[in-house]
Design an enzyme around this catalytic site. Structure first.
Site, PDB file in Angstrom:
ATOM      1  N   THR A  26       2.070   3.552  18.113  1.00 40.74           N
ATOM      2  CA  THR A  26       3.200   3.603  17.191  1.00 40.74           C
ATOM      3  C   THR A  26       3.489   5.040  16.808  1.00 40.74           C
ATOM      4  O   THR A  26       2.561   5.825  16.608  1.00 40.74           O
ATOM      5  CB  THR A  26       2.903   2.757  15.926  1.00 40.74           C
ATOM      6  OG1 THR A  26       3.903   3.022  14.953  1.00 40.74           O
ATOM      7  CG2 THR A  26       1.540   3.064  15.330  1.00 40.74           C
ATOM      8  N   ASP A  79     -11.789   8.858   5.647  1.00 37.34           N
ATOM      9  CA  ASP A  79     -11.538   9.090   4.223  1.00 37.34           C
ATOM     10  C   ASP A  79     -12.854   9.049   3.436  1.00 37.34           C
ATOM     11  O   ASP A  79     -13.924   9.015   4.011  1.00 37.34           O
ATOM     12  CB  ASP A  79     -10.563   8.043   3.681  1.00 37.34           C
ATOM     13  CG  ASP A  79      -9.220   8.081   4.411  1.00 37.34           C
ATOM     14  OD1 ASP A  79      -8.903   9.116   5.014  1.00 37.34           O
ATOM     15  OD2 ASP A  79      -8.517   7.062   4.385  1.00 37.34           O
ATOM     16  N   CYS A 129       9.270 -40.270   1.227  1.00 40.35           N
ATOM     17  CA  CYS A 129       7.953 -40.681   0.713  1.00 40.35           C
ATOM     18  C   CYS A 129       6.850 -40.374   1.723  1.00 40.35           C
ATOM     19  O   CYS A 129       5.760 -39.927   1.348  1.00 40.35           O
ATOM     20  CB  CYS A 129       7.932 -42.180   0.406  1.00 40.35           C
ATOM     21  SG  CYS A 129       9.199 -42.671  -0.788  1.00 40.35           S
ATOM     22  N   LYS A 170       2.049   6.534  13.296  1.00 41.10           N
ATOM     23  CA  LYS A 170       0.744   7.178  13.141  1.00 41.10           C
ATOM     24  C   LYS A 170       0.341   7.689  14.516  1.00 41.10           C
ATOM     25  O   LYS A 170      -0.032   6.913  15.394  1.00 41.10           O
ATOM     26  CB  LYS A 170      -0.278   6.166  12.605  1.00 41.10           C
ATOM     27  CG  LYS A 170      -1.651   6.759  12.286  1.00 41.10           C
ATOM     28  CD  LYS A 170      -2.558   5.667  11.685  1.00 41.10           C
ATOM     29  CE  LYS A 170      -4.027   6.013  11.759  1.00 41.10           C
ATOM     30  NZ  LYS A 170      -4.459   6.924  10.700  1.00 41.10           N
ATOM     31  N   GLN A 208       0.854  -1.190   0.000  1.00 42.25           N
ATOM     32  CA  GLN A 208       0.000   0.000   0.000  1.00 42.25           C
ATOM     33  C   GLN A 208       0.890   1.240   0.000  1.00 42.25           C
ATOM     34  O   GLN A 208       1.746   1.401   0.879  1.00 42.25           O
ATOM     35  CB  GLN A 208      -0.879   0.003   1.259  1.00 42.25           C
ATOM     36  CG  GLN A 208      -1.776   1.216   1.375  1.00 42.25           C
ATOM     37  CD  GLN A 208      -2.380   1.377   2.778  1.00 42.25           C
ATOM     38  OE1 GLN A 208      -2.348   2.459   3.359  1.00 42.25           O
ATOM     39  NE2 GLN A 208      -2.925   0.287   3.332  1.00 42.25           N
ATOM     40  N   MET A 215      -4.061 -47.261   0.261  1.00 43.71           N
ATOM     41  CA  MET A 215      -2.939 -47.542  -0.621  1.00 43.71           C
ATOM     42  C   MET A 215      -3.554 -48.240  -1.838  1.00 43.71           C
ATOM     43  O   MET A 215      -3.890 -49.421  -1.777  1.00 43.71           O
ATOM     44  CB  MET A 215      -1.909 -48.441   0.072  1.00 43.71           C
ATOM     45  CG  MET A 215      -1.603 -48.060   1.541  1.00 43.71           C
ATOM     46  SD  MET A 215      -1.264 -46.320   1.859  1.00 43.71           S
ATOM     47  CE  MET A 215       0.462 -46.253   1.470  1.00 43.71           C
ATOM     48  N   ARG A 231       1.280   4.761   0.916  1.00 41.51           N
ATOM     49  CA  ARG A 231       0.630   5.696   1.835  1.00 41.51           C
ATOM     50  C   ARG A 231       1.508   6.930   1.936  1.00 41.51           C
ATOM     51  O   ARG A 231       2.662   6.854   2.350  1.00 41.51           O
ATOM     52  CB  ARG A 231       0.473   5.040   3.201  1.00 41.51           C
ATOM     53  CG  ARG A 231      -0.198   5.919   4.256  1.00 41.51           C
ATOM     54  CD  ARG A 231      -0.454   5.079   5.512  1.00 41.51           C
ATOM     55  NE  ARG A 231      -1.127   5.830   6.555  1.00 41.51           N
ATOM     56  CZ  ARG A 231      -0.480   6.530   7.493  1.00 41.51           C
ATOM     57  NH1 ARG A 231       0.829   6.567   7.511  1.00 41.51           N
ATOM     58  NH2 ARG A 231      -1.173   7.174   8.417  1.00 41.51           N
ATOM     59  N   SER A 248       7.060   0.669   9.736  1.00 42.17           N
ATOM     60  CA  SER A 248       8.463   0.874  10.114  1.00 42.17           C
ATOM     61  C   SER A 248       9.261  -0.423  10.179  1.00 42.17           C
ATOM     62  O   SER A 248      10.455  -0.418   9.901  1.00 42.17           O
ATOM     63  CB  SER A 248       8.541   1.635  11.436  1.00 42.17           C
ATOM     64  OG  SER A 248       7.747   1.020  12.406  1.00 42.17           O
TER      65      SER A 248
HETATM   66  N1  3NM Z   1      -2.667   2.687  10.269  1.00 42.81           N
HETATM   67  P1  3NM Z   1       4.024   0.782  12.130  1.00 42.81           P
HETATM   68  S1  3NM Z   1      -1.536   2.236  12.491  1.00 42.81           S
HETATM   69  C1  3NM Z   1      -0.826   3.349   8.765  1.00 42.81           C
HETATM   70  O1  3NM Z   1      -4.388   1.761  13.213  1.00 42.81           O
HETATM   71  C2  3NM Z   1      -1.322   2.911  10.059  1.00 42.81           C
HETATM   72  O2  3NM Z   1      -5.201   2.123  11.257  1.00 42.81           O
HETATM   73  C3  3NM Z   1      -2.928   2.354  11.523  1.00 42.81           C
HETATM   74  O3  3NM Z   1       2.979   1.708  11.414  1.00 42.81           O
HETATM   75  C4  3NM Z   1      -4.278   2.061  12.036  1.00 42.81           C
HETATM   76  O4  3NM Z   1       3.970  -0.539  11.486  1.00 42.81           O
HETATM   77  C5  3NM Z   1      -0.550   2.681  11.177  1.00 42.81           C
HETATM   78  O5  3NM Z   1       5.344   1.483  11.849  1.00 42.81           O
HETATM   79  C6  3NM Z   1       0.921   2.804  11.292  1.00 42.81           C
HETATM   80  O6  3NM Z   1       3.710   0.779  13.574  1.00 42.81           O
HETATM   81  C7  3NM Z   1       1.611   1.484  11.459  1.00 42.81           C
HETATM   82 MG    MG Z   2      -6.600   7.611   5.793  1.00 46.68          MG
END
Ligand code: 3NM
Ligand code: MG
Length: 497
Positions: free
Chosen positions: A139, A94, A421, A142, A42, A267, A44, A204
């Site tokens: 993380t 979105d 086998c 995000k 993807q 068999m 992004r 990451s």
């Molecule tokens: N979406 P990493 S978390 C792009 O929870 C994305 O919907 C998320 O990054 C969601 O693998 C995320 O580096 C980032 O932790 C994930």
């Molecule tokens: Mg989005």
């Protein structure tokens, strides 16, 4: 690329920010990750202007197409439409699913993010092709995540999906997944009985890795290992027929192994029976161990009977490179029908490839390096459409896209006749019970077989290859029984990469 055949196993989400990408080239990273085994990508990019985004997506699409892997675009549906890639991924904030579907048409992939069962059900009912579930762990990739739900939250959503009748929608989890936690996240998230995750999505762990190919390979191994219990449980639940057309040497041993792994052996070398047997939902093993003109005719007829009903067929080209009769028999079989799995040692698989190798008898000898073996397995998988299982100290399994190495087993397996086998027989039971992914079924058979051998070899009552055989049958049965009960501690020994 048919939507239904997409493999969500190792899902790479890209990031173009300096914090993650640094000054590296995104296209090169994606290419390395694809070499390592990423199964879907993807793009992004929240920052670039439209022109840059289209240009980058085009460059990425050129690379993903070469690997036969789908490219999706995050959020920017117009970019996906312009580039003509395989689809989009949309978050809750979105564009609405319905609008994206109108713009993309029915054949493109649309994935939706869900962090609650309500969001997941709504996306399923709208018609989403897959779900991205998260955020698993906080993380820094995000920072605006709505809720951190952990593996427990993923499990609740999976349970909710299966009780609402949406067991078949593919799911991946996302957020803070990496090589160190992937195994436990998959195990804890998928503890739901009726629905497992189909894969993990990472940013990451691959994009920021020093070696993106190695990181992807490691994650692929973990994802495949995570599915192994599903395969063994499916065998335990359905006791599939393992129809062996095999040689005189291994009949009894193979039948006992089929029983030990949870299959139901028959068999039957007389092909007139094959049409009836093929209807029973099992798999066929064609083992060339003692080839004769009559035998070959029977093999072809049975192969075609299983092909006619879509039943899995495992080819074991025993000693294929030893004589010109066997080399020709392999050619004839390959041109007479389709195999699900081709399992052999290096000389046998080289012969299937068409190389003019001469084997001494049926014994295995190895002259290729592991990367060469991997590339041989991949080529044969591509040319035959079968999953290739190339056995040796390090086994290689490939479906032409994903190529894995399995480093389990014990030297006793090489000191007893018929273990190759009976591995074919084991894999046949897995293929019969687990049709959705023949590569994962083959790997499951392989690790079950080899870890059972490791366990047997260290038992106090095993003093050599003779006492090894009954202990090995015991351990196959024990590993299968433990797995069916949900105890998969043995899998910690699996070395899949
Ligand atoms: N979406 P990493 S978390 C792009 O929870 C994305 O919907 C998320 O990054 C969601 O693998 C995320 O580096 C980032 O932790 C994930
Ligand atoms: Mg989005």
């Amino acid at each position: 690329m048919a939507k239904g055949k997409v493999d969500y196993g190792v899902y790479l989400v890209t990031d173009s920010t300096p914090a993650i990408l640094g000054n590296k080239d995104l296209t090169s990273i994606v290419e390395a990750a694809l070499q390592g085994g990423v199964t879907i990508v993807q793009y992004r990019d929240k920052l670039s202007d439209r022109e840059t985004a289209v240009k980058t997506a085009r460059a990425l699409h050129e690379v993903t197409k070469r690997f036969g892997v789908p490219l999706l675009v995050n959020d920017r549906v117009d970019v996906a439409v312009e580039v003509g890639c395989e689809g989009v991924h949309i978050g809750q904030d979105d564009m609405a699913y319905e609008e994206a579907r109108k713009l993309l048409g029915p054949d493109k992939i649309i994935g939706v993010t869900a962090s609650s069962i309500q969001e997941a059900l709504k996306a399923c009912e709208a018609g989403a092709d897959y779900l991205g579930l998260g955020t698993v762990y906080a993380t820094s990739t995000k920072k605006d995540t709505k809720s951190i739900i952990g593996p427990g939250g993923i499990r609740s959503i999976l349970l909710g999906l299966s009780s609402a009748g949406h067991s078949s929608i593919p799911t991946v989890c996302i957020g803070g997944i990496n090589g160190s936690n992937a195994t436990s996240v998959l195990a804890e998230s998928s503890a739901a009985p009726a629905k497992s995750l189909d894969g993990i999505a990472v940013v990451s762990a691959i994009v920021a890795a020093a070696d993106p190919a190695a990181a992807a390979r490691d994650l692929l191994g973990k994802v495949v290992a995570g599915r192994v219990p599903d395969v063994i449980k499916a065998v335990a639940a359905s006791t599939p027929l393992s129809h062996n057309m095999t040689n005189l040497v291994v009949q009894n041993f193979a039948a006992n192994v089929a029983l030990a792994v949870g299959g139901s052996p028959i068999m039957a070398n007389y092909a007139e029976e094959a049409a009836d047997l093929a209807k029973l939902g099992g798999a066929l093993v064609i083992n060339m161990g003692t080839v004769t003109p009559e035998g070959l005719k029977n093999h072809i007829q049975a192969l075609q009977a299983y092909n006619a009903v879509g039943g899995p067929v495992v080819l074991d080209p025993v000693g294929a490179g030893a004589t010109s009769i066997r080399r020709n028999a392999v050619k004839t079989l390959l041109s007479s029908g389709k195999f699900t799995v081709i399992k052999g040692n290096e000389g046998e698989i080289q012969t299937v490839y068409g190389a003019a190798v001469t084997q001494r008898g049926v014994d295995s000898a190895s002259s290729l390096t592991i990367p060469q073996r991997a590339s041989l397995a991949k080529s044969v998988a591509r040319s035959t459409g079968a999953v290739v299982v190339l056995t040796g100290t390090t086994d290689v399994v490939s479906d032409g896209v994903r190529t894995l190495r399995v480093d389990n087993g014990h030297e006793f397996l090489g000191r007893v006749t018929g273990t190759g086998c009976t591995l074919g027989t084991t894999i046949s039971a897995m293929e019969a019970a687990f049709r959705s992914d023949p590569l994962i079924a083959a790997v499951a058979g392989m690790v079950l077989f080899e870890i059972a051998a490791e366990r047997a070899a260290v038992r106090d009552d095993v003093r050599g290859p003779g006492t090894f055989v009954p202990a090995f049958i015991d351990e196959l049965s024990a590993v299968r029984t433990e797995t069916a009960k949900g105890d998969v501690a043995w899998l910690a020994k699996a070395k899949i990469e």
